[in-house]
Write an enzyme that holds these catalytic residues in place. Sequence first.
Site, short mmCIF file in Angstrom:
data_model
loop_
_atom_site.label_atom_id
_atom_site.label_comp_id
_atom_site.label_asym_id
_atom_site.label_seq_id
_atom_site.Cartn_x
_atom_site.Cartn_y
_atom_site.Cartn_z
N ASP A 1 -12.03 1.21 5.14
CA ASP A 1 -10.87 1.42 4.29
C ASP A 1 -9.71 2.05 5.05
O ASP A 1 -8.58 2.07 4.56
CB ASP A 1 -11.22 2.36 3.13
CG ASP A 1 -12.19 1.72 2.14
OD1 ASP A 1 -11.98 0.56 1.78
OD2 ASP A 1 -13.15 2.39 1.73
N ASP B 1 0.81 -1.22 0.00
CA ASP B 1 0.00 0.00 0.00
C ASP B 1 0.84 1.27 0.00
O ASP B 1 0.36 2.34 0.35
CB ASP B 1 -0.97 0.01 1.19
CG ASP B 1 -2.13 0.99 0.97
OD1 ASP B 1 -2.52 1.18 -0.20
OD2 ASP B 1 -2.60 1.57 1.95
N ASP C 1 -3.50 -4.08 -5.78
CA ASP C 1 -2.76 -2.83 -6.00
C ASP C 1 -1.29 -3.01 -6.36
O ASP C 1 -0.66 -2.04 -6.79
CB ASP C 1 -2.81 -1.91 -4.77
CG ASP C 1 -4.19 -1.38 -4.46
OD1 ASP C 1 -5.09 -1.58 -5.28
OD2 ASP C 1 -4.36 -0.75 -3.41
#
Length: 340
Positions: A302, A105, A143
């Site tokens: 989130d 991330d 991601d």
Amino acid sequence: MTLAACGVVAMVPLCGCQMFDSPRRDGLWVNPDGPAARHVRAREEDGKNGGKNNDAELIRRIAQRPVAEWLGPQPPRERVRFITESAARTGATPVLVAYNIPHRDCGGHSAGGAANGAAYRRWIEQVALGIGDRKAIVVLEPDAVAQVVDRCVPRRVVGPRLAMLRDAVAAFAALPHVRVYLDAGHAGWIKNPARLMLPLLKSGIEQADGFSLNVANFQRTGRTKRYGHRLSRAVGGAHFVIDTSRNGNGPLRRGGKARHGTRPGEAWCNPPGRALGEPPSTRTGDRLVDAYLWIKRPGESDGTCNGGPPAGRWWPEYALGLARNADGPGRDAHGPGRHR
């Protein structure tokens, strides 16, 4: 993305509590002890004791659906074995998300991951051993590839990251009853899917069953399909799966109102007014779309934005909003959402 640390916090019990075989939905496994199911049971118990349980039926819309199980840095083998064995008893297939790549991330809300490449490969090996010869769908590292394309990871990390992904794809592809999908971001992030072609090829897309799109995001299914078809052509006709868990109202429109305290560019993070999307299904009517999946757990935060708790933590108020809005008239997917 932030993803969604998504469910890394919510653990399936390994022992010491009563568990029941879950129903199967379109062949996909429903966890009978997920956070939504526990919420429903608690509200029903409140009702028996004279309390209010008006939200039980709304949360049941989430609890009764197959939702992915997220695997974080904790030793995964026994947990994965428990999940896959539980699913196998019902003849169903669980959806697992491998989410432990180093530099995860890019230091955002879901920062973390394995300490280095060697640790990551050992972790992947433990996930594979936990699955064994049982069925599973594995969504690999949300991601991770798109972050390479948008350059949020240091240049020195790019080559090793793609090599780790390639090795992980190979490990899962070697299992007899596993389908593995390498994540490719979403249509509102890397606008030109051709930019994903080379990193996906270097990450082993040709050994995978395909790629995943829209994980923990809100892009409309129609837009995501069109994007996926373009990307599929770029990588040799690969199939794909779509996360439809929270895309019923599309992304928060540009200029849409977020809660106080949201940083610029974080309209993707717990945006208000979103809704549950198409239910999970392997019947999509599109030859390239293998499934609609609820990969992000609806109702899990989130991150600490828009009033939410830490990433991956169950947030009943947001879950109720997603369920209520799934019936609402307002569908406001005007314009693309922005990525983190």
